[in-house]
Write a protein that holds these residues in place. Structure first.
Motif, PDB file in Angstrom:
ATOM      1  N   ALA A  16       0.849  -1.189   0.000  1.00 28.49           N
ATOM      2  CA  ALA A  16       0.000   0.000   0.000  1.00 28.49           C
ATOM      3  C   ALA A  16       0.883   1.237   0.000  1.00 28.49           C
ATOM      4  O   ALA A  16       2.001   1.227   0.519  1.00 28.49           O
ATOM      5  CB  ALA A  16      -0.904   0.015   1.233  1.00 28.49           C
ATOM      6  N   TYR A  17       0.354   2.300  -0.611  1.00 28.07           N
ATOM      7  CA  TYR A  17       0.982   3.619  -0.563  1.00 28.07           C
ATOM      8  C   TYR A  17       0.117   4.450   0.384  1.00 28.07           C
ATOM      9  O   TYR A  17      -1.090   4.577   0.176  1.00 28.07           O
ATOM     10  CB  TYR A  17       1.006   4.270  -1.944  1.00 28.07           C
ATOM     11  CG  TYR A  17       1.743   3.466  -2.980  1.00 28.07           C
ATOM     12  CD1 TYR A  17       3.118   3.587  -3.129  1.00 28.07           C
ATOM     13  CD2 TYR A  17       1.059   2.583  -3.802  1.00 28.07           C
ATOM     14  CE1 TYR A  17       3.794   2.845  -4.084  1.00 28.07           C
ATOM     15  CE2 TYR A  17       1.721   1.842  -4.758  1.00 28.07           C
ATOM     16  CZ  TYR A  17       3.086   1.975  -4.892  1.00 28.07           C
ATOM     17  OH  TYR A  17       3.758   1.231  -5.836  1.00 28.07           O
ATOM     18  N   ASN A  18       0.734   5.005   1.398  1.00 26.46           N
ATOM     19  CA  ASN A  18      -0.025   5.748   2.390  1.00 26.46           C
ATOM     20  C   ASN A  18       0.756   7.008   2.767  1.00 26.46           C
ATOM     21  O   ASN A  18       1.883   7.214   2.310  1.00 26.46           O
ATOM     22  CB  ASN A  18      -0.288   4.883   3.621  1.00 26.46           C
ATOM     23  CG  ASN A  18      -1.587   5.221   4.315  1.00 26.46           C
ATOM     24  OD1 ASN A  18      -2.095   6.343   4.186  1.00 26.46           O
ATOM     25  ND2 ASN A  18      -2.131   4.268   5.050  1.00 26.46           N
ATOM     26  N   TYR A  19       0.145   7.834   3.608  1.00 27.98           N
ATOM     27  CA  TYR A  19       0.800   9.076   4.015  1.00 27.98           C
ATOM     28  C   TYR A  19       0.196   9.570   5.322  1.00 27.98           C
ATOM     29  O   TYR A  19      -0.880   9.151   5.729  1.00 27.98           O
ATOM     30  CB  TYR A  19       0.648  10.158   2.945  1.00 27.98           C
ATOM     31  CG  TYR A  19      -0.768  10.686   2.808  1.00 27.98           C
ATOM     32  CD1 TYR A  19      -1.141  11.879   3.423  1.00 27.98           C
ATOM     33  CD2 TYR A  19      -1.721  10.002   2.071  1.00 27.98           C
ATOM     34  CE1 TYR A  19      -2.438  12.366   3.300  1.00 27.98           C
ATOM     35  CE2 TYR A  19      -3.008  10.482   1.947  1.00 27.98           C
ATOM     36  CZ  TYR A  19      -3.360  11.660   2.566  1.00 27.98           C
ATOM     37  OH  TYR A  19      -4.641  12.138   2.456  1.00 27.98           O
ATOM     38  N   PHE A  52       5.355  10.193   3.173  1.00 31.21           N
ATOM     39  CA  PHE A  52       4.849   9.156   2.273  1.00 31.21           C
ATOM     40  C   PHE A  52       5.476   7.848   2.737  1.00 31.21           C
ATOM     41  O   PHE A  52       6.679   7.809   3.020  1.00 31.21           O
ATOM     42  CB  PHE A  52       5.295   9.411   0.829  1.00 31.21           C
ATOM     43  CG  PHE A  52       4.892  10.758   0.295  1.00 31.21           C
ATOM     44  CD1 PHE A  52       3.722  10.901  -0.435  1.00 31.21           C
ATOM     45  CD2 PHE A  52       5.685  11.879   0.510  1.00 31.21           C
ATOM     46  CE1 PHE A  52       3.351  12.130  -0.936  1.00 31.21           C
ATOM     47  CE2 PHE A  52       5.322  13.115   0.012  1.00 31.21           C
ATOM     48  CZ  PHE A  52       4.155  13.242  -0.709  1.00 31.21           C
ATOM     49  N   TYR A  53       4.699   6.784   2.780  1.00 24.68           N
ATOM     50  CA  TYR A  53       5.290   5.509   3.174  1.00 24.68           C
ATOM     51  C   TYR A  53       4.545   4.353   2.535  1.00 24.68           C
ATOM     52  O   TYR A  53       3.397   4.478   2.118  1.00 24.68           O
ATOM     53  CB  TYR A  53       5.338   5.348   4.693  1.00 24.68           C
ATOM     54  CG  TYR A  53       3.998   5.414   5.400  1.00 24.68           C
ATOM     55  CD1 TYR A  53       3.278   4.262   5.675  1.00 24.68           C
ATOM     56  CD2 TYR A  53       3.471   6.631   5.815  1.00 24.68           C
ATOM     57  CE1 TYR A  53       2.063   4.311   6.332  1.00 24.68           C
ATOM     58  CE2 TYR A  53       2.257   6.702   6.469  1.00 24.68           C
ATOM     59  CZ  TYR A  53       1.557   5.532   6.736  1.00 24.68           C
ATOM     60  OH  TYR A  53       0.350   5.603   7.379  1.00 24.68           O
ATOM     61  N   MET A  54       5.255   3.221   2.463  1.00 25.65           N
ATOM     62  CA  MET A  54       4.662   1.994   1.936  1.00 25.65           C
ATOM     63  C   MET A  54       4.395   1.052   3.094  1.00 25.65           C
ATOM     64  O   MET A  54       5.134   1.034   4.079  1.00 25.65           O
ATOM     65  CB  MET A  54       5.589   1.321   0.925  1.00 25.65           C
ATOM     66  CG  MET A  54       5.650   2.038  -0.404  1.00 25.65           C
ATOM     67  SD  MET A  54       6.577   1.119  -1.648  1.00 25.65           S
ATOM     68  CE  MET A  54       5.413  -0.203  -2.035  1.00 25.65           C
ATOM     69  N   GLU A  55       3.335   0.272   2.939  1.00 26.60           N
ATOM     70  CA  GLU A  55       2.996  -0.758   3.914  1.00 26.60           C
ATOM     71  C   GLU A  55       2.925  -2.083   3.178  1.00 26.60           C
ATOM     72  O   GLU A  55       2.590  -2.121   2.000  1.00 26.60           O
ATOM     73  CB  GLU A  55       1.624  -0.480   4.530  1.00 26.60           C
ATOM     74  CG  GLU A  55       1.523   0.834   5.285  1.00 26.60           C
ATOM     75  CD  GLU A  55       0.111   1.116   5.741  1.00 26.60           C
ATOM     76  OE1 GLU A  55      -0.107   1.063   6.959  1.00 26.60           O
ATOM     77  OE2 GLU A  55      -0.756   1.373   4.878  1.00 26.60           O
ATOM     78  N   GLY A  56       3.206  -3.155   3.884  1.00 28.20           N
ATOM     79  CA  GLY A  56       3.121  -4.487   3.286  1.00 28.20           C
ATOM     80  C   GLY A  56       3.966  -5.459   4.078  1.00 28.20           C
ATOM     81  O   GLY A  56       4.642  -5.085   5.038  1.00 28.20           O
TER      82      GLY A  56
END
Length: 171
Positions: free
Chosen positions: A99-102, A111-115
């Motif tokens: 996921a791309y989240n913020y 901005f950060y990625m999750e997974g």
């Protein structure tokens, strides 16, 4: 009797035309707030940066301002295709791939990625990402519309591609 009623109604209308209500609160002289669009390009999510990327807003946004983040997902027929974040990508079995989240404060956006296995993802989904930060003035935060449609948001705010600034230009 009809003439007297007509004259009284006419005088009443003229009198009410000149009435004024109470004076409103004072405005803020010389203070204008406009929507902004900032482009953040070449964002790389790597293990070295903990799959995060931060920008600083200079000047900071106002306390009532809102932020929308869009990620460039494709170019179709010469037209950019933007997707509203957070953006979740799932495997066929329904489990989260990434996921791309913020999150944001008045002075920065993270901005950060999750997974589960971000390092194992293809570099195509982790590197050279392009985001747009749309700053909506607090007075306009009650807009009722589909914020997932980037083009509609831009039109509603009276913005065009000419208004998009790279993050360096805002500072």
């Amino acid at each position: 009797m009809k003439k007297i009623t007509f004259i009284l109604v006419l005088i009443g209308m003229i009198t009410l035309q000149s009435c004024e209500g109470p004076e409103g609160p004072p405005g803020r002289d010389g203070f204008t707030v406009e929507a902004e669009v900032i482009e953040v390009g070449n964002v790389n999510f790597t293990p070295q940066n903990n799959f995060e990327f931060q920008i600083f807003l200079n000047p900071p946004i106002l306390p009532a301002d809102k932020i929308l983040i869009y990620r460039l997902i494709d170019v179709d027929g010469g037209q950019d295709v933007w997707k509203l974040c957070p953006e979740y990508v799932f495997f066929n079995d329904g489990t989260l791939s990434h996921a791309y989240n913020y999150d944001f404060t008045r002075s920065d956006v993270l901005f950060y990625m999750e997974g589960f296995d971000l390092a194992g993802l293809s570099p195509a989904v982790r590197t050279n990402q392009i985001f747009r930060v749309v700053i909506i003035p607090g007075y306009g935060s009650n807009f009722r519309m589909d914020f997932s449609n980037y083009d509609q948001v831009m039109a509603m705010l009276g913005l065009s591609e000419a208004n998009v600034k790279p993050i360096e230009a805002r500072q």
